[in-house]
Write an enzyme that holds these catalytic residues in place. Structure first.
Site, PDB file in Angstrom:
ATOM      1  N   ASP A  13       0.807  -1.229   0.000  1.00 27.86           N
ATOM      2  CA  ASP A  13       0.000   0.000   0.000  1.00 27.86           C
ATOM      3  C   ASP A  13       0.835   1.271   0.000  1.00 27.86           C
ATOM      4  OD1 ASP A  13      -2.267  -1.621   0.084  1.00 27.86           O
ATOM      5  OD2 ASP A  13      -2.279  -1.643   2.281  1.00 27.86           O
ATOM      6  N   LYS A  16       1.763   2.134  -5.090  1.00 25.68           N
ATOM      7  CA  LYS A  16       2.315   1.587  -6.342  1.00 25.68           C
ATOM      8  C   LYS A  16       1.402   1.875  -7.520  1.00 25.68           C
ATOM      9  CE  LYS A  16       2.324  -2.445  -4.337  1.00 25.68           C
ATOM     10  NZ  LYS A  16       2.030  -2.049  -2.945  1.00 25.68           N
ATOM     11  N   LYS A  18      -0.687   4.311  -8.122  1.00 21.99           N
ATOM     12  CA  LYS A  18      -0.560   5.685  -8.627  1.00 21.99           C
ATOM     13  C   LYS A  18       0.721   5.835  -9.449  1.00 21.99           C
ATOM     14  CE  LYS A  18       0.703  10.292  -7.946  1.00 21.99           C
ATOM     15  NZ  LYS A  18       0.537  11.612  -7.427  1.00 21.99           N
ATOM     16  N   ASN A  38      -5.303 -10.226  -3.593  1.00 23.21           N
ATOM     17  CA  ASN A  38      -5.004  -9.640  -2.276  1.00 23.21           C
ATOM     18  C   ASN A  38      -4.539  -8.198  -2.447  1.00 23.21           C
ATOM     19  OD1 ASN A  38      -2.672 -10.585  -3.552  1.00 23.21           O
ATOM     20  ND2 ASN A  38      -1.673 -11.320  -1.686  1.00 23.21           N
ATOM     21  N   GLY A  40      -4.535  -4.332  -3.822  1.00 23.64           N
ATOM     22  CA  GLY A  40      -5.524  -3.305  -4.146  1.00 23.64           C
ATOM     23  C   GLY A  40      -4.738  -2.080  -4.547  1.00 23.64           C
ATOM     24  N   HIS A  41      -4.673  -1.815  -5.840  1.00 21.42           N
ATOM     25  CA  HIS A  41      -3.862  -0.696  -6.341  1.00 21.42           C
ATOM     26  C   HIS A  41      -4.808   0.418  -6.800  1.00 21.42           C
ATOM     27  CE1 HIS A  41      -0.216  -3.532  -7.183  1.00 21.42           C
ATOM     28  NE2 HIS A  41      -0.643  -3.570  -5.938  1.00 21.42           N
ATOM     29  N   THR A 128      -5.845 -11.433   3.662  1.00 23.20           N
ATOM     30  CA  THR A 128      -6.955 -10.755   2.996  1.00 23.20           C
ATOM     31  C   THR A 128      -8.117 -11.726   2.733  1.00 23.20           C
ATOM     32  OG1 THR A 128      -5.991 -11.260   0.855  1.00 23.20           O
ATOM     33  CG2 THR A 128      -5.415  -9.123   1.827  1.00 23.20           C
ATOM     34  N   GLN A 223       1.932  -6.141  -3.200  1.00 20.15           N
ATOM     35  CA  GLN A 223       2.365  -6.229  -1.815  1.00 20.15           C
ATOM     36  C   GLN A 223       3.634  -5.377  -1.596  1.00 20.15           C
ATOM     37  OE1 GLN A 223       1.325  -9.627  -3.296  1.00 20.15           O
ATOM     38  NE2 GLN A 223      -0.565  -8.612  -2.731  1.00 20.15           N
ATOM     39  N   GLY A 301     -10.752  -2.935   3.321  1.00 18.71           N
ATOM     40  CA  GLY A 301     -11.317  -1.814   4.087  1.00 18.71           C
ATOM     41  C   GLY A 301     -10.824  -1.749   5.523  1.00 18.71           C
ATOM     42  N   ARG A 302      -9.908  -2.668   5.895  1.00 17.20           N
ATOM     43  CA  ARG A 302      -9.423  -2.667   7.291  1.00 17.20           C
ATOM     44  C   ARG A 302      -8.585  -1.416   7.568  1.00 17.20           C
ATOM     45  NH1 ARG A 302      -6.260  -8.253   7.582  1.00 17.20           N
ATOM     46  NH2 ARG A 302      -5.791  -7.655   5.443  1.00 17.20           N
ATOM     47  N   LYS A 330       2.783  10.140  -0.557  1.00 14.19           N
ATOM     48  CA  LYS A 330       2.005  10.569   0.605  1.00 14.19           C
ATOM     49  C   LYS A 330       2.783  11.486   1.547  1.00 14.19           C
ATOM     50  CE  LYS A 330      -1.561   7.963   1.515  1.00 14.19           C
ATOM     51  NZ  LYS A 330      -2.555   6.912   1.780  1.00 14.19           N
TER      52      LYS A 330
HETATM   53  P1  GDP Z   1      -0.806   0.306  -3.568  1.00 12.87           P
HETATM   54  O1  GDP Z   1      -1.402  -0.965  -3.104  1.00 12.87           O
HETATM   55  O2  GDP Z   1       0.655   0.392  -3.304  1.00 12.87           O
HETATM   56  O3  GDP Z   1      -1.144   0.634  -4.994  1.00 12.87           O
HETATM   57  O4  GDP Z   1      -1.467   1.458  -2.669  1.00 12.87           O
HETATM   58  P2  GDP Z   1      -3.032   1.595  -2.294  1.00 12.87           P
HETATM   59  O5  GDP Z   1      -3.767   2.027  -3.487  1.00 12.87           O
HETATM   60  O6  GDP Z   1      -3.503   0.376  -1.593  1.00 12.87           O
HETATM   61  O7  GDP Z   1      -2.968   2.723  -1.186  1.00 12.87           O
HETATM   62  C1  GDP Z   1      -2.435   3.982  -1.441  1.00 12.87           C
HETATM   63  C2  GDP Z   1      -3.518   5.028  -1.156  1.00 12.87           C
HETATM   64  O8  GDP Z   1      -2.935   6.318  -1.102  1.00 12.87           O
HETATM   65  C3  GDP Z   1      -4.554   5.121  -2.242  1.00 12.87           C
HETATM   66  O9  GDP Z   1      -5.762   5.511  -1.667  1.00 12.87           O
HETATM   67  C4  GDP Z   1      -4.022   6.218  -3.152  1.00 12.87           C
HETATM   68  O10 GDP Z   1      -5.042   6.868  -3.903  1.00 12.87           O
HETATM   69  C5  GDP Z   1      -3.422   7.152  -2.156  1.00 12.87           C
HETATM   70  N1  GDP Z   1      -2.240   7.898  -2.614  1.00 12.87           N
HETATM   71  C6  GDP Z   1      -1.250   7.530  -3.472  1.00 12.87           C
HETATM   72  N2  GDP Z   1      -0.296   8.470  -3.529  1.00 12.87           N
HETATM   73  C7  GDP Z   1      -0.672   9.460  -2.694  1.00 12.87           C
HETATM   74  C8  GDP Z   1      -0.073  10.695  -2.281  1.00 12.87           C
HETATM   75  O11 GDP Z   1       1.016  11.065  -2.694  1.00 12.87           O
HETATM   76  N3  GDP Z   1      -0.758  11.448  -1.373  1.00 12.87           N
HETATM   77  C9  GDP Z   1      -1.952  11.058  -0.868  1.00 12.87           C
HETATM   78  N4  GDP Z   1      -2.528  11.841   0.030  1.00 12.87           N
HETATM   79  N5  GDP Z   1      -2.552   9.889  -1.220  1.00 12.87           N
HETATM   80  C10 GDP Z   1      -1.904   9.109  -2.109  1.00 12.87           C
HETATM   81  P1  IMO Z   2      -0.917  -4.197  -2.264  1.00 16.75           P
HETATM   82  O1  IMO Z   2      -0.449  -4.761  -3.575  1.00 16.75           O
HETATM   83  C1  IMO Z   2      -0.970  -4.543   2.050  1.00 16.75           C
HETATM   84  C2  IMO Z   2      -1.000  -8.580   3.709  1.00 16.75           C
HETATM   85  C3  IMO Z   2      -2.244  -9.007   4.457  1.00 16.75           C
HETATM   86  C4  IMO Z   2      -1.639  -9.943   5.469  1.00 16.75           C
HETATM   87  C5  IMO Z   2      -0.537 -10.633   4.681  1.00 16.75           C
HETATM   88  C6  IMO Z   2      -0.920 -11.984   4.115  1.00 16.75           C
HETATM   89  O2  IMO Z   2      -2.223  -3.502  -2.333  1.00 16.75           O
HETATM   90  O3  IMO Z   2       0.157  -3.400  -1.625  1.00 16.75           O
HETATM   91  P2  IMO Z   2      -2.461 -12.700   2.058  1.00 16.75           P
HETATM   92  O4  IMO Z   2      -3.911 -12.436   1.804  1.00 16.75           O
HETATM   93  O5  IMO Z   2      -1.549 -12.174   1.018  1.00 16.75           O
HETATM   94  O6  IMO Z   2      -2.196 -14.133   2.386  1.00 16.75           O
HETATM   95  O7  IMO Z   2      -2.162 -11.884   3.430  1.00 16.75           O
HETATM   96  O8  IMO Z   2      -0.202  -9.746   3.624  1.00 16.75           O
HETATM   97  N1  IMO Z   2      -1.226  -8.096   2.337  1.00 16.75           N
HETATM   98  C7  IMO Z   2      -1.170  -6.815   1.985  1.00 16.75           C
HETATM   99  N2  IMO Z   2      -0.988  -5.710   2.723  1.00 16.75           N
HETATM  100  N3  IMO Z   2      -1.074  -4.447   0.717  1.00 16.75           N
HETATM  101  C8  IMO Z   2      -1.225  -5.548  -0.045  1.00 16.75           C
HETATM  102  O9  IMO Z   2      -1.208  -5.510  -1.394  1.00 16.75           O
HETATM  103  C9  IMO Z   2      -1.320  -6.801   0.587  1.00 16.75           C
HETATM  104  N4  IMO Z   2      -1.489  -8.053   0.147  1.00 16.75           N
HETATM  105  C10 IMO Z   2      -1.416  -8.837   1.227  1.00 16.75           C
HETATM  106  O10 IMO Z   2      -2.887  -7.913   5.047  1.00 16.75           O
HETATM  107  O11 IMO Z   2      -1.024  -9.208   6.503  1.00 16.75           O
HETATM  108 MG    MG Z   3      -2.924  -1.633  -1.848  1.00 13.76          MG
END
Ligand code: GDP
Ligand code: IMO
Ligand code: MG
Length: 423
Positions: A13, A16, A18, A38, A40-41, A128, A223, A301-302, A330
Site C-alpha cells: 500500500d 504503487k 498511482k 489480495n 488493491g492498487h 486478505t 504487496q 477496508g481494514r 504521501k
Molecule cells: P498500492 O497498493 O501500493 O497501490 O497502494 P493503495 O492504493 O492500496 O494505497 C495507497 C492510497 O494512497 C490510495 O488511496 C491512493 O489513492 C493514495 N495515494 C497515493 N499516492 C498518494 C499521495 O502522494 N498522497 C496522498 N494523500 N494519497 C496518495
Molecule cells: P498491495 O499490492 C498490504 C497482507 C495481508 C496480510 C498478509 C498476508 O495492495 O500493496 P495474504 O492475503 O496475502 O495471504 O495476506 O499480507 N497483504 C497486503 N498488505 N497491501 C497488499 O497488497 C497486501 N497483500 C497482502 O494484510 O497481513
Molecule cells: Mg494496496
C-alpha cells in the site's frame, strides 16, 4: 535494456498503483508478476477512483499492453468483475490484456480454507482472505491447476474433482464445515474457460519478443518487500515474492533485461494485518496519520496500522532489491506535523544495529532509536518544481537519499496523477 521493475519497499500500500499509472506513459507493456487479488492498487484520474486487484495499473493508458504473468494466482470471479468494472467505465480491456497460460487458478476451496483457518487460528496472519496462501501451497505441492489445464476439459475436470474431494475432507474433518458441491464448481470453471479464452497467451514469449524488439516493459509488483515470503517478517508475510527476483520468475524474463528498479516508499509506514512493526504509533499521532492519509485497506477496508518511517527496514529493502530510484508517496500527509521522527536504528539487548532482524523474538525486543526532523506547514500540492516545496520537506527527502544512498526521483503529493513532481 528495456525492463524496469516497480515494487513496494515496505508492507504494501505504498501507492504503487498511482506511480505505475503515472509511469505507464513511457512504457509499452505493464506486467503484474506475483500475488493475486489480495492486492488493491488505487488510481485516481479526473477525480474518479479505480481500485485494481489483478489487472496491471497501466490499463487506463489506451496505448499500454497489460500482462498478468505466470507468477500471479488468478481468481476468476475477481478477474471477471474487474474486467466488467473497467468495461463499464468505457475502458477497452480486450486485445490489450494478456494472461499467462501458466498462471495458477484460485479455487473456491482456497478462499474458504484461507478464511476458515484464519478465523480459527490463535496466531492469525490477518490475511486478505482471498485464497492466496492455499493456492500457492497447491502450486508448490505440484497439485495446482493452471489456466493451460483448461485446454483439456476432461483432464481439467479430473484434476479439479480430485482437488475438491481432497479439500472437502479437510473442510469436514478439520473444520467441521459443509462440503463444497463438486459439479457446481466444475460447471462454473468450464463456463469461466469460455470467458477467459480471448485473454490467454504465452506471455513468456510475448514479453521476451518485446524485449528483443527493444520495447519498454514495466514490471509491477504487488504487496511489499516486507511481505515477501523469503525476506519479509516471516511468518507474517504473503505467500509469494514481491521482491525483485519475483519479476523474473513471475514473468519468465531474465535478470539481465532489468536496468531499473523503482522502489515506492510511503513517507511514513503502514501495515495491514498482524506481525512486527517496530515504528508503529498506537497513539494520537498514529491516529492522525490514519486519518490524514485515509489509511484504510483498498481490498478489505481494514484500518491500516501507522507509524514513522523506518530506516533499518528501508535500507534492507533497498539493498535486497537493488533499488536504483525511489518514488516517495504521501509526503503531503505529513504536512502540519511539527516534529517528524525517523527510526535510524534498532536497539536490541542494549546494542544498536541498523540491520533488519529475521526472527520474531528479536522484533519483540526492538526499541527504536529516532532522529527528529522539523516538519512543514500545509502547502499547495499542485506545485511542479522541487525547489517550490517547503524547505523542511526538501530536507526530509534529502535525508532519505543520504540514508539510503538512492536518489528520490518521484515525489507524490496527492492521489491524483497530476499531483506529482518528477526530478
Ligand atoms: P498500492 O497498493 O501500493 O497501490 O497502494 P493503495 O492504493 O492500496 O494505497 C495507497 C492510497 O494512497 C490510495 O488511496 C491512493 O489513492 C493514495 N495515494 C497515493 N499516492 C498518494 C499521495 O502522494 N498522497 C496522498 N494523500 N494519497 C496518495
Ligand atoms: P498491495 O499490492 C498490504 C497482507 C495481508 C496480510 C498478509 C498476508 O495492495 O500493496 P495474504 O492475503 O496475502 O495471504 O495476506 O499480507 N497483504 C497486503 N498488505 N497491501 C497488499 O497488497 C497486501 N497483500 C497482502 O494484510 O497481513
Ligand atoms: Mg494496496
Amino acid at each position: 535494456m528495456p525492463v524496469s521493475v516497480i515494487l513496494g519497499t515496505q508492507w504494501g500500500d505504498e501507492g504503487k498503483g498511482k506511480i505505475v499509472d503515472l509511469l505507464s506513459e513511457d512504457y509499452d507493456i505493464i506486467a503484474r508478476y506475483q500475488g493475486g487479488a489480495n492486492a488493491g492498487h488505487t488510481i485516481v484520474l479526473n477525480e474518479k477512483k479505480y481500485v485494481l486487484h489483478l489487472i496491471p495499473s497501466g490499463i487506463l493508458h489506451p496505448h499500454s499492453i497489460c500482462v498478468i504473468g505466470n507468477g500471479v494466482v488468478i481468481d476468476p470471479v475477481a478477474l471477471m468483475e474487474e474486467i466488467q468494472m473497467l468495461e463499464n467505465e468505457g475502458i477497452q480491456v480486450r486485445n490489450r490484456l494478456f494472461i499467462s497460460h501458466k498462471a495458477h487458478l484460485i479455487m473456491p476451496y482456497h478462499k474458504l480454507i484461507d478464511q476458515i483457518s484464519e478465523s480459527k487460528s490463535q496466531k492469525a496472519i490477518g490475511t486478505t482472505g482471498r485464497g492466496i496462501g492455499p493456492s500457492y501451497i497447491d502450486k508448490f505441492s505440484r497439485v495446482g491447476i493452471r489456466i493451460v489445464d483448461l485446454l483439456d476439459h476432461s483432464g481439467f475436470e479430473q484434476k479439479l474433482r480430485q482437488n475438491i474431494e481432497a479439500n472437502n475432507q479437510v473442510l469436514r474433518k478439520l473444520y467441521d464445515y459443509d462440503e463444497l458441491n463438486i459439479e457446481e464448481i466444475i460447471d462454473k470453471y468450464l463456463e469461466f474457460d469460455k470467458l477467459i479464452d480471448p485473454f490467454i497467451k504465452d506471455t513468456t514469449y510475448l514479453l521476451n519478443n518485446a524485449i528483443k524488439e527493444g520495447k519498454n516493459i514495466l514490471a509491477e509488483g504487488a504487496q511489499g518487500a516486507m511481505l515477501d515470503v523469503d525476506h519479509g517478517t516471516y511468518p507474517f508475510v504473503t505467500s509469494s515474492n514481491p521482491t525483485v527476483g519475483g519479476a523474473c520468475t513471475g514473468l519468465g524474463i531474465p535478470p539481465t533485461a532489468i536496468n531499473k528498479v523503482i522502489g515506492v516508499v510511503k513517507a511514513y509506514t503502514t501495515r495491514v494485518g498482524n506481525g512486527p512493526f517496530p515504528t508503529e504509533l498506537e497513539d494520537e499521532t498514529g491516529e492522525l496519520l490514519r486519518k490524514q492519509g485515509a489509511e484504510f485497506g483498498a481490498t478489505t477496508g481494514r484500518p491500516r496500522r501507522c507509524g514513522w518511517l523506518d530506516l533499518p527496514q528501508l535500507t534492507y529493502s533497498t539493498m535486497i532489491n537493488g533499488i536504483t530510484h525511489i518514488a516517495i508517496t504521501k509526503i503531503d500527509v505529513l504536512s502540519g506535523i511539527e516534529q517528524i521522527k525517523v527510526c535510524k536504528g534498532y536497539k536490541i539487548n542494549n546494542a544498536v544495529t541498523s540491520n533488519f532482524p529475521a526472527d520474531l523474538p528479536s522484533f519483540e525486543k526492538v526499541e527504536c532509536v529516532f532522529d527528529t526532523l522539523d516538519g512543514w506547514q500545509p502547502f499547495d500540492c499542485n506545485v511542479k518544481n522541487f525547489d517550490d516545496l517547503p524547505i523542511n520537506l526538501r530536507k526530509y527527502i534529502d535525508y532519505i537519499t543520504q540514508q539510503t544512498g538512492v536518489p528520490v526521483n518521484i515525489i507524490s503529493l496527492g492521489a491524483d496523477r497530476e499531483k506529482t513532481i518528477i526530478r
